[in-house]
Scaffold this motif. Sequence first.
Motif, PDB file in Angstrom:
ATOM      1  N   LEU A  72     -43.303 -44.196 -50.897  1.00 48.63           N
ATOM      2  CA  LEU A  72     -42.951 -45.516 -51.174  1.00 48.63           C
ATOM      3  C   LEU A  72     -44.403 -46.415 -51.017  1.00 48.63           C
ATOM      4  CD1 LEU A  72     -40.757 -47.605 -52.065  1.00 48.63           C
ATOM      5  CD2 LEU A  72     -40.667 -48.010 -49.655  1.00 48.63           C
ATOM      6  N   ILE A  81     -43.957 -54.817 -51.228  1.00 50.57           N
ATOM      7  CA  ILE A  81     -43.077 -53.734 -51.354  1.00 50.57           C
ATOM      8  C   ILE A  81     -41.580 -54.581 -51.048  1.00 50.57           C
ATOM      9  CG2 ILE A  81     -41.939 -51.809 -50.149  1.00 50.57           C
ATOM     10  CD1 ILE A  81     -44.741 -50.884 -49.425  1.00 50.57           C
ATOM     11  N   GLN A  85     -36.817 -51.534 -53.326  1.00 55.23           N
ATOM     12  CA  GLN A  85     -37.568 -50.208 -53.013  1.00 55.23           C
ATOM     13  C   GLN A  85     -36.873 -49.750 -51.517  1.00 55.23           C
ATOM     14  OE1 GLN A  85     -41.279 -52.455 -53.887  1.00 55.23           O
ATOM     15  NE2 GLN A  85     -41.878 -50.214 -54.210  1.00 55.23           N
TER      16      GLN A  85
END
Length: 331
Positions: A72, A81, A85
């Motif tokens: 990720l 981020i 996600q």
Amino acid sequence: MDIVWLKEFALQWRHRLEAGRAPHAVMLSGPRGTGKRAAAAWLAATRTGKMPSDSLPQYPLQVPEHPDIYWLTRLEDKQSILIDQIRAFVADFTLTSYEGFGKTAVIEPADRMNTAAANSLLKTLEEPSGDALLVLVVDRMGKLPATIVSRCQRIDFKAPPEGEALAWLEALRPGADWVRPLAAAGGAPLEAVLMAERMDVYAPLARDLNDVGSGRLSPVDVAGRWSKEDVYGLLEWLARQVGEAAKQRICAESRAPGHTIDKTVLERMDSRNLFCYLDIINRLRSRPEGSFNPQTALEGLLIDWASGLRAVRAAPTGLAGMYAASAGATS
């Protein structure tokens, strides 16, 4: 190509496995370019049998592909981020391993999670799933919540000795001039590779910085040009330059080959305020995407630079003044 300075890291990890002391969450921290992402890829690849356990982390980075590996990172058009996600990752991470190796997830750079994303990850750290391994790659420790840091086993990475770094770079690209890029990268070999590729980008920035500091260029005009660049990358470069300047002025260190601030410009700066100025730059770097206007921020930084940093603490006029006012309001 083997990243030879990570040999001790690989050996210590194998010892953890043999002793049954492997953590469920590990944090790889340290400066950019020291091999943290390669180490994370190696951890994931060796767990799933895609690399032998007696191998070393490799350059260039190759993210291993396997149904039990989840990698990720930021979306291409985002600086952070995001919580969506993390939610998608958690949903996959809690599933049963496909091939029985156990799930491995890498989040990099974990210090770029926004607050909501970090809070969403916390429950997974508090309630680890079976034999899963979560790897957080962290470039700047100060940006992670203490609640996350405390739930991970931390492994610190640092740059190898200069001689070892130069030997590795010479083996990577024989005959290249690696001294200046390595110095500009703070001794981190993988960052030096990127520095070497971007020297033509940094050279005009260095000229601008010197011209603003000597009064030859307007800080507002230069900020207008700089705001069209990758602002976070530019701030990272500026932080390195100011950090080297601080060491040179305050610690009486000799000028590093990658340091681009002219001696005459540096002598104009109020040395008492160099670390304060560096702190302002780093606080900007830690701000999430969209939380500040790049051109306004750069104008403030360069106005303070043009003033010789005399405005940073007394009668501030630039960005430092904005932060000083904010600090005064919250103290």
